[in-house]
Design an enzyme around this catalytic site. Structure first.
Site, PDB file in Angstrom:
ATOM      1  N   SER A   1     -46.909  -6.209  -5.364  1.00 16.39           N
ATOM      2  CA  SER A   1     -47.417  -7.371  -6.092  1.00 16.39           C
ATOM      3  C   SER A   1     -48.932  -7.471  -5.904  1.00 16.39           C
ATOM      4  O   SER A   1     -49.661  -6.581  -6.332  1.00 16.39           O
ATOM      5  CB  SER A   1     -46.684  -8.630  -5.635  1.00 16.39           C
ATOM      6  OG  SER A   1     -46.963  -9.721  -6.475  1.00 16.39           O
TER       7      SER A   1
ATOM      8  N   HIS B   1     -45.420  -6.558 -11.817  1.00 14.85           N
ATOM      9  CA  HIS B   1     -44.448  -7.442 -12.493  1.00 14.85           C
ATOM     10  C   HIS B   1     -44.533  -7.189 -14.001  1.00 14.85           C
ATOM     11  O   HIS B   1     -44.477  -8.118 -14.813  1.00 14.85           O
ATOM     12  CB  HIS B   1     -44.739  -8.914 -12.188  1.00 14.85           C
ATOM     13  CG  HIS B   1     -44.763  -9.267 -10.742  1.00 14.85           C
ATOM     14  ND1 HIS B   1     -43.623  -9.411  -9.986  1.00 14.85           N
ATOM     15  CD2 HIS B   1     -45.814  -9.502  -9.902  1.00 14.85           C
ATOM     16  CE1 HIS B   1     -43.959  -9.734  -8.735  1.00 14.85           C
ATOM     17  NE2 HIS B   1     -45.278  -9.780  -8.663  1.00 14.85           N
TER      18      HIS B   1
ATOM     19  N   GLU C   1     -41.113  -4.475 -11.636  1.00 16.40           N
ATOM     20  CA  GLU C   1     -40.568  -4.915 -10.358  1.00 16.40           C
ATOM     21  C   GLU C   1     -39.526  -3.919  -9.847  1.00 16.40           C
ATOM     22  O   GLU C   1     -38.886  -3.210 -10.621  1.00 16.40           O
ATOM     23  CB  GLU C   1     -39.939  -6.305 -10.504  1.00 16.40           C
ATOM     24  CG  GLU C   1     -40.963  -7.390 -10.790  1.00 16.40           C
ATOM     25  CD  GLU C   1     -40.345  -8.770 -10.927  1.00 16.40           C
ATOM     26  OE1 GLU C   1     -39.102  -8.886 -10.810  1.00 16.40           O
ATOM     27  OE2 GLU C   1     -41.103  -9.736 -11.154  1.00 16.40           O
TER      28      GLU C   1
END
Length: 421
Positions: A178, A233, A262
């Site tokens: 992330s 993402h 993801e």
């Protein structure tokens, strides 16, 4: 801190059992240059392939793993959670260390005052942890915290960042998920709404500008991954337009970006300039080095979509599909293979934003148009397949999933356009 580690490990070990890895990736780290494991967020504990891509690529003779959780609003808690996950996969507790680096205290950890960690980037003890590590991991959170803590006010590397670079150069692996993935490139994407970021100027970030609202925000990253920008993402948050606009804001020779889904990672061999997809989702590659820019958008970015086991040459951006994926030559099937990439726009639809998709096919070409409209602004994405478009798939892959390369992507922004059937 010991209590955090023990608790995290106990919970994780009871909850799950380790599945056998299924994807083929290189087994050992190179002697020089180091490797990166760039994860698109949302990493599931049962995704053994991704965890092993990180753990198994530790520098030989240096089993220690340093966890930098400074991007998180809960640094000690996030660090302890990832430490427990590593121990679940067999890493010895004595080989795991949480680096004391943070911007703020987490009130939910009263026995740890993370506000005392703000000077960690110059603390000799914390730097020694990095210098002894064969692997370094950045957790998720806000990438601007990492940028502010690891890059000095005068723009130079802090001693800790310099130590990380040294370990990487001698063969350590650096990974992150992330925010820990976004910070790998330089510049990095610091924020920007996936739809709103298509309009207006591209901003240089200030701390208050990071996040998911408003214009596209770029700032300096840590620069471990040099070929281009990284976004995460990717499919889940509809960020392909944001990444496309970000790369087109770069000099022509640097217009390359990776969008990582993801529960998916890209394992990068920096010395060989090669990368492999690991995990359950896809990695989308955008090549804008020969694209054209106009006042209302851009044209002819080349798009590729890779799945687990596929390899990407980071110099040429050539795609080598994994063993078992065979070339598909029938043009209708090749055109069908575009649909998963066209559907990347779906998360952008909302109660206030309409999305329409149309398709036109000819014998040798196909054109898919995605029209997004909200109030007084709109965006049209065009995905086009031509003679350079290639598609591979295995017998086990469902629907139109498969490996794709050579799709042309264009964007036009402005006033909303009427839907054309």
């Amino acid at each position: 801190m010991t209590r955090f580690l023990a608790f995290a490990c106990a919970i994780l070990c009871v909850a799950l059992s380790v599945p056998a890895g299924a994807q083929t990736v290189p087994e050992s780290a190179p002697a020089e240059g180091g490797r990166l494991v760039i994860v698109g967020g949302g990493l599931s504990l049962d995704n053994a392939d991704v965890y092993h891509a990180f753990i198994d690529n530790r520098l030989a003779g240096s089993p220690g793993i340093a966890i930098i959780a400074a991007a998180s609003a809960s640094p000690s808690g996030s660090g302890a959670t990832f430490a427990g996950e590593l121990m679940f996969y067999g890493v010895a507790a004595e080989d795991v260390a949480i680096v004391q680096l943070a911007m703020l205290d987490d009130p939910d950890t009263p026995d740890v005052d993370e506000s005392e960690w703000t000077g960690g980037a110059t603390d000799p003890d914390q730097i020694a942890t990095i210098e002894n590590a064969g692997a370094i991991w950045f957790t998720g959170g806000d990438q601007m915290r990492l940028r502010q803590l690891l890059i000095a006010e005068d723009g130079t590397d802090t001693p800790m960042l310099a130590a990380i670079r040294t370990r990487l150069e001698v063969g350590a692996v650096v990974g992150g998920s992330s925010a820990g993935a976004a910070v790998m490139s330089d510049p990095m994407i610091a924020g920007g709404d996936p739809f709103g970021g298509l309009f207006g100027e591209v901003l240089a970030a200030a701390p208050s500008q990071s996040g998911e609202s408003g214009s596209l925000v770029l700032d300096r990253g840590l620069g471990f991954f040099s070929p281009g920008l990284v976004d995460q993402h990717f499919a889940q948050r509809g960020r392909f337009g944001r990444l496309a606009r970000a790369i087109m804001a770069q000099p022509a020779t640097s217009r390359m970006g990776l969008g990582i889904d993801e529960d998916t990672a890209l394992l990068v061999d920096r010395g060989d300039r090669a990368a492999w997809v690991v995990g359950r989702g896809t990695v989308t590659v955008l090549d804008g080095r020969r694209a054209t820019v106009s006042a209302t958008g851009f044209a002819d970015i080349r798009l590729s979509r890779l799945h687990g086991g596929d390899m990407l040459n980071l110099s040429t951006l050539a795609v080598t599909p994994a063993s078992g994926r065979e070339p598909v030559t029938a043009r209708p099937s090749v055109f069908g293979g575009l649909w998963p990439s066209v559907r990347l726009a779906d998360p952008l639809e909302s109660e206030t934003r309409q999305l329409f998709t149309s398709e036109q096919r000819r014998a040798a070409t196909a054109r898919f148009e995605v029209n997004l409209a909200e109030d007084k602004r709109g965006a049209i994405f065009v995905f086009a397949a031509d003679a350079r478009t290639r598609y591979w798939r295995s017998a086990e892959e469902e629907g139109w999933n498969g490996t794709l390369s050579g799709v042309r992507l264009s964007l036009t922004t402005g006033a909303p356009q009427p839907y054309r059937h």
